[in-house]
Design a protein around this motif. Structure first.
Motif, mmCIF file in Angstrom:
data_model
loop_
_atom_site.group_PDB
_atom_site.id
_atom_site.type_symbol
_atom_site.label_atom_id
_atom_site.label_comp_id
_atom_site.label_asym_id
_atom_site.label_seq_id
_atom_site.Cartn_x
_atom_site.Cartn_y
_atom_site.Cartn_z
ATOM 1 N N SER A 108 -8.206 3.025 2.285
ATOM 2 C CA SER A 108 -6.991 2.293 1.943
ATOM 3 C C SER A 108 -6.546 2.661 0.538
ATOM 4 O O SER A 108 -7.337 3.147 -0.283
ATOM 5 N N GLN B 209 0.821 -1.212 0.000
ATOM 6 C CA GLN B 209 0.000 0.000 0.000
ATOM 7 C C GLN B 209 0.855 1.263 0.000
ATOM 8 O O GLN B 209 0.421 2.309 -0.496
ATOM 9 N N SER C 16 -3.509 8.868 4.573
ATOM 10 C CA SER C 16 -3.995 7.498 4.414
ATOM 11 C C SER C 16 -3.026 6.480 5.004
ATOM 12 O O SER C 16 -3.391 5.327 5.244
ATOM 13 N N ASN D 181 -4.277 -0.960 9.771
ATOM 14 C CA ASN D 181 -4.665 -2.190 9.085
ATOM 15 C C ASN D 181 -3.558 -3.238 9.166
ATOM 16 O O ASN D 181 -3.815 -4.416 9.457
ATOM 17 N N THR E 99 -4.324 4.849 8.128
ATOM 18 C CA THR E 99 -5.210 3.707 7.893
ATOM 19 C C THR E 99 -4.405 2.462 7.556
ATOM 20 O O THR E 99 -4.695 1.367 8.056
ATOM 21 N N VAL E 100 -3.386 2.630 6.726
ATOM 22 C CA VAL E 100 -2.543 1.499 6.317
ATOM 23 C C VAL E 100 -1.812 0.909 7.524
ATOM 24 O O VAL E 100 -1.743 -0.319 7.683
#
Length: 203
Positions: free
Chosen positions: A131, A57, A76, A83, A79-80
């Motif tokens: 994502s 990602q 972002s 995750n 979020t990565v």
């Protein structure tokens, strides 16, 4: 206080999605295209699956920025990171000794797909950055004018192709996840939005 509620809602959604992904992987019946790539990369490099999620990602962050000719969406990365950590916690701690066989494997696959879809339907309405896999779909749509569905399929085909080159395994779970996750997210999304609205005190 609303931002705290949104943050907790986001974290719960991400962890539920990641736990679902881990259940699908543990089922051993094949995972979705991107998850197949992450597992294949993990087996090739020796890195954890979560680390491979972060690496891929991270690459997509710059690819998507180049496609839409805009600066990378740095936020972002939060979020990565969440995750990636959540997937490793699920695989290496919560499900470390979980090795389903027979019908339990199919139950793990089904429950994993449901958790993954529900997690997405919970974290997306929170308003946090999406994502980079979703970002790739939007970038292809914006740059080449593909439909969103076609853009999503193009990304998944590319991911699956790379996974196969790395020796990744596909199975019935790959087909089932590909067919069911999207419609389930669409089904769960209204409930996720309503739950968030109640949590933050809006209608």
């Amino acid at each position: 206080m609303k931002w705290i509620a949104r943050t907790l809602f986001f974290l719960f959604g991400i962890f539920l999605m990641s736990f679902g992904i881990a259940l699908i992987i543990k089922a051993g019946l094949g995972a979705s295209a991107w998850d197949t790539l992450f597992v294949a990369l993990s087996e090739t490099t020796g890195f954890t699956v979560g680390t491979c999620v972060f690496i891929v990602q991270g690459i997509l962050l710059f690819l998507n920025a180049a496609l839409v000719r805009r600066p990378p969406e740095w936020l972002s990365l939060a979020t990565v990171i969440v995750n990636s950590v959540a997937i490793d916690i699920s695989l290496l701690l919560l499900l470390e000794h979980f090795a389903p066989t027979g019908m339990v494997s199919y139950a793990s696959l089904g429950l994993g797909i449901a958790c993954m879809a529900a997690g997405v339907a919970i974290y997306v309405p929170s308003g946090f950055p999406k994502s980079q896999i979703d970002g790739l779909m939007l970038a292809l749509h914006a740059r080449f004018g593909f439909g969103l569905g076609a853009s999503r399929i193009a990304g998944e085909v590319a991911a699956l192709g790379i996974a196969l080159l790395l020796g990744g395994a596909i199975g019935i779970g790959t087909l089932v996840a590909t067919l069911l996750v999207g419609p389930l997210i669409q089904t769960f999304m209204p409930f996720g939005k309503k739950a968030l609205a109640r949590l933050v005190g809006t209608r």
